[in-house]
Design an enzyme around this catalytic site. Structure first.
Site, PDB file in Angstrom:
ATOM      1  N   HIS A 141       0.862  -1.206   0.000  1.00  0.00           N
ATOM      2  CA  HIS A 141       0.000   0.000   0.000  1.00  0.00           C
ATOM      3  C   HIS A 141       0.885   1.240   0.000  1.00  0.00           C
ATOM      4  O   HIS A 141       1.562   1.529   0.984  1.00  0.00           O
ATOM      5  CB  HIS A 141      -0.899   0.003   1.252  1.00  0.00           C
ATOM      6  CG  HIS A 141      -1.850   1.159   1.301  1.00  0.00           C
ATOM      7  ND1 HIS A 141      -3.194   1.012   1.536  1.00  0.00           N
ATOM      8  CD2 HIS A 141      -1.662   2.486   1.154  1.00  0.00           C
ATOM      9  CE1 HIS A 141      -3.781   2.189   1.521  1.00  0.00           C
ATOM     10  NE2 HIS A 141      -2.867   3.109   1.295  1.00  0.00           N
ATOM     11  N   HIS A 200       1.488   5.471  -1.967  1.00  0.00           N
ATOM     12  CA  HIS A 200       1.028   6.570  -2.830  1.00  0.00           C
ATOM     13  C   HIS A 200       2.224   7.199  -3.521  1.00  0.00           C
ATOM     14  O   HIS A 200       3.213   7.532  -2.866  1.00  0.00           O
ATOM     15  CB  HIS A 200       0.322   7.648  -1.998  1.00  0.00           C
ATOM     16  CG  HIS A 200      -0.881   7.140  -1.267  1.00  0.00           C
ATOM     17  ND1 HIS A 200      -2.158   7.269  -1.751  1.00  0.00           N
ATOM     18  CD2 HIS A 200      -0.988   6.469  -0.086  1.00  0.00           C
ATOM     19  CE1 HIS A 200      -3.010   6.711  -0.897  1.00  0.00           C
ATOM     20  NE2 HIS A 200      -2.333   6.214   0.115  1.00  0.00           N
ATOM     21  N   LYS A 239      -9.790  -0.282  -5.110  1.00  0.00           N
ATOM     22  CA  LYS A 239      -9.778   0.428  -3.837  1.00  0.00           C
ATOM     23  C   LYS A 239     -11.123   1.073  -3.557  1.00  0.00           C
ATOM     24  O   LYS A 239     -11.680   1.787  -4.397  1.00  0.00           O
ATOM     25  CB  LYS A 239      -8.684   1.509  -3.874  1.00  0.00           C
ATOM     26  CG  LYS A 239      -8.592   2.362  -2.630  1.00  0.00           C
ATOM     27  CD  LYS A 239      -8.048   1.597  -1.437  1.00  0.00           C
ATOM     28  CE  LYS A 239      -8.101   2.423  -0.167  1.00  0.00           C
ATOM     29  NZ  LYS A 239      -6.814   2.871   0.301  1.00  0.00           N
ATOM     30  N   HIS A 284     -10.537   1.273   2.510  1.00  0.00           N
ATOM     31  CA  HIS A 284     -10.260   2.309   3.516  1.00  0.00           C
ATOM     32  C   HIS A 284     -11.422   2.213   4.490  1.00  0.00           C
ATOM     33  O   HIS A 284     -12.531   2.652   4.185  1.00  0.00           O
ATOM     34  CB  HIS A 284     -10.168   3.701   2.879  1.00  0.00           C
ATOM     35  CG  HIS A 284      -9.812   4.756   3.871  1.00  0.00           C
ATOM     36  ND1 HIS A 284      -8.590   5.380   3.907  1.00  0.00           N
ATOM     37  CD2 HIS A 284     -10.510   5.265   4.927  1.00  0.00           C
ATOM     38  CE1 HIS A 284      -8.550   6.231   4.918  1.00  0.00           C
ATOM     39  NE2 HIS A 284      -9.711   6.189   5.555  1.00  0.00           N
ATOM     40  N   HIS A 329      -4.320  -0.366   6.241  1.00  0.00           N
ATOM     41  CA  HIS A 329      -3.760   0.469   7.323  1.00  0.00           C
ATOM     42  C   HIS A 329      -4.618   0.435   8.589  1.00  0.00           C
ATOM     43  O   HIS A 329      -5.150   1.458   9.019  1.00  0.00           O
ATOM     44  CB  HIS A 329      -3.520   1.914   6.860  1.00  0.00           C
ATOM     45  CG  HIS A 329      -4.593   2.528   6.003  1.00  0.00           C
ATOM     46  ND1 HIS A 329      -5.921   2.541   6.340  1.00  0.00           N
ATOM     47  CD2 HIS A 329      -4.518   3.149   4.801  1.00  0.00           C
ATOM     48  CE1 HIS A 329      -6.606   3.157   5.401  1.00  0.00           C
ATOM     49  NE2 HIS A 329      -5.784   3.524   4.448  1.00  0.00           N
ATOM     50  N   ASP A 341       1.675   2.778   3.407  1.00  0.00           N
ATOM     51  CA  ASP A 341       0.834   3.957   3.196  1.00  0.00           C
ATOM     52  C   ASP A 341       1.697   5.215   3.079  1.00  0.00           C
ATOM     53  O   ASP A 341       1.260   6.305   3.442  1.00  0.00           O
ATOM     54  CB  ASP A 341      -0.219   4.114   4.300  1.00  0.00           C
ATOM     55  CG  ASP A 341      -1.387   5.000   3.858  1.00  0.00           C
ATOM     56  OD1 ASP A 341      -1.502   5.279   2.659  1.00  0.00           O
ATOM     57  OD2 ASP A 341      -2.156   5.433   4.728  1.00  0.00           O
TER      58      ASP A 341
HETATM   59  O1  DOR Z   1      -2.951   9.662   5.610  1.00  0.00           O
HETATM   60  C1  DOR Z   1      -3.376   9.340   4.521  1.00  0.00           C
HETATM   61  N1  DOR Z   1      -2.872   9.860   3.375  1.00  0.00           N
HETATM   62  N2  DOR Z   1      -4.388   8.468   4.455  1.00  0.00           N
HETATM   63  C2  DOR Z   1      -4.997   8.180   3.310  1.00  0.00           C
HETATM   64  O2  DOR Z   1      -5.917   7.402   3.336  1.00  0.00           O
HETATM   65  C3  DOR Z   1      -4.597   8.854   2.048  1.00  0.00           C
HETATM   66  C4  DOR Z   1      -3.217   9.327   2.106  1.00  0.00           C
HETATM   67  C5  DOR Z   1      -2.869  10.294   0.995  1.00  0.00           C
HETATM   68  O3  DOR Z   1      -3.177  10.011  -0.165  1.00  0.00           O
HETATM   69  O4  DOR Z   1      -2.248  11.323   1.277  1.00  0.00           O
HETATM   70 ZN    ZN Z   2      -3.211   5.127   1.605  1.00  0.00          ZN
END
Ligand code: DOR
Ligand code: ZN
Length: 344
Positions: free
Chosen positions: A13, A15, A99, A136, A174, A247
């Site tokens: 997981h 980004h 997702k 989520h 998470h 995450d």
């Molecule tokens: O803290 C987070 N940041 N939780 C999420 O679910 C998304 C993520 C983000 O994309 O910045």
């Molecule tokens: Zn995330």
């Protein structure tokens, strides 16, 4: 123990954002990892196989020279997702999950699902074709306290979801609470969870006592220490239902140190080592490989990486700040000393 060698871990997981940010985020994501599940919450979100393919190409173009790190792509479910798209995703060979963001739950989730009932046919199709649902798991009901949103999600939605789609593969992403860890432990083998480094290393006191620390703000938000302890117990147990998902979620320093700061911790600069600290402190270095390298592939029905990494006992310091896309980013645990270091 001065050195430990593991099957190469994967990050289930993360980004990366898009465009020029990829020049920083992609190399960071490859550090220590063989593969990464890439979240689709771009603006606009990645909702089709064609968009996922184009995004994957942009990511691959930013891989460091010689790197075989593999981006595992994900579709973003909306109220309008069609079952044909799920079937095409399953046939694509590069999409590994879909997702579910409850609309408004977190960063770039405005196009998320407004009611689970709206995607019943999609979930049915995912169950049929064996596509993983990445959840989520928080309610967005404004009457529910932010610290209770995950526990309430289990009661209001997850119990029903699992009953209605008994063979759907679900990852409770998470997780942050004892309730989530207990739910996953006692559910069937088709239910698993990822755990972040920040939820293992910190509780809400770390974020709020003595001053507010915006770089520890993420969603779901850090909870009390009893929850932190329950997550550590789950992670180091060796139980195949729990595995690594950082995450890692980059936001510039300004956008976090703000009167309305963004949620997300950028953990990739030291991700594997941050987990190693947790396992070492718990006396469970022998369980790190299951959590980081084998439980995830087993759940996703993928082979283990045929490469390995070594961590050596060596003190080093996480940088206090890093350049990011013409700006600056503060990594998770910036300036902290670590006792394990990835061998290059
Ligand atoms: O803290 C987070 N940041 N939780 C999420 O679910 C998304 C993520 C983000 O994309 O910045
Ligand atoms: Zn995330």
């Amino acid at each position: 123990m001065a050195k430990i060698t593991l099957i190469q871990p994967d990050d289930w997981h993360l980004h990366l954002r898009d465009d020029s940010a990829l020049a920083t985020t992609v190399p960071a994501a490859t550090r220590g990892f063989g593969r990464g599940i890439v979240m689709p919450n771009l603006k606009p979100p990645v909702t089709s196989v064609a968009e996922a393919k184009a995004y994957r190409d942009r990511i691959i173009a930013n891989r460091p020279e010689g790197s075989n790190w593999e981006p595992l792509m994900v579709l973003y479910l909306t109220d309008n997702t069609r079952t044909e798209e799920i079937r095409a995703a399953a046939d694509s060979g590069f999409i590994y999950g879909c997702k579910y963001y409850p609309a408004g739950a977190t960063t770039n989730s405005d196009s998320g699902v407004t009611d689970i009932a709206n995607i019943g046919d999609v979930l049915e199709t995912m169950q049929e074709v064996g596509m993983v649902l990445q959840l989520h798991g928080e309610v967005t009901d404004e009457t529910i306290d932010i610290f209770d949103r995950e526990a309430v999600f289990i009661e209001r939605h997850l119990i029903n979801l699992v009953a209605q789609y008994p063979t759907l593969k679900i990852i409770f992403e998470h997780i942050t609470t004892q309730q989530a860890a207990n739910f996953v432990s006692s559910a069937g083998d088709n239910i698993a969870a990822t755990i972040t480094p920040q939820h293992l290393l910190y509780n809400r006191n770390h974020m709020l006592v003595g001053g507010i620390r915006p770089h520890l703000f993420c969603l779901p938000i850090l909870k009390r220490d009893i929850h932190q302890k329950a997550l550590i117990k789950a992670a180091v147990s060796g139980n195949k239902k729990f595995f690594l998902g950082t995450d890692s979620a980059p936001h510039t320093r300004d956008s976090k140190e703000s009167c309305c700061g963004c949620a997300g911790c950028f953990s990739h600069p030291a991700a594997v080592e941050l987990y190693a600290e947790v396992f070492d402190k718990a006396g469970a270095m022998d369980k790190l490989e299951a959590f980081a390298s084998t439980n995830g592939p087993d759940f996703y029905n993928l082979p283990y990486n045929n490469t390995s990494i070594s961590l050596k006992k060596e003190s080093w310091e996480i940088p206090s700040s890093l350049p990011f896309d013409g700006s600056e980013i503060i990594p998770l645990a910036a300036g902290n000393k670590l006792s394990w270091r990835l061998e290059s």
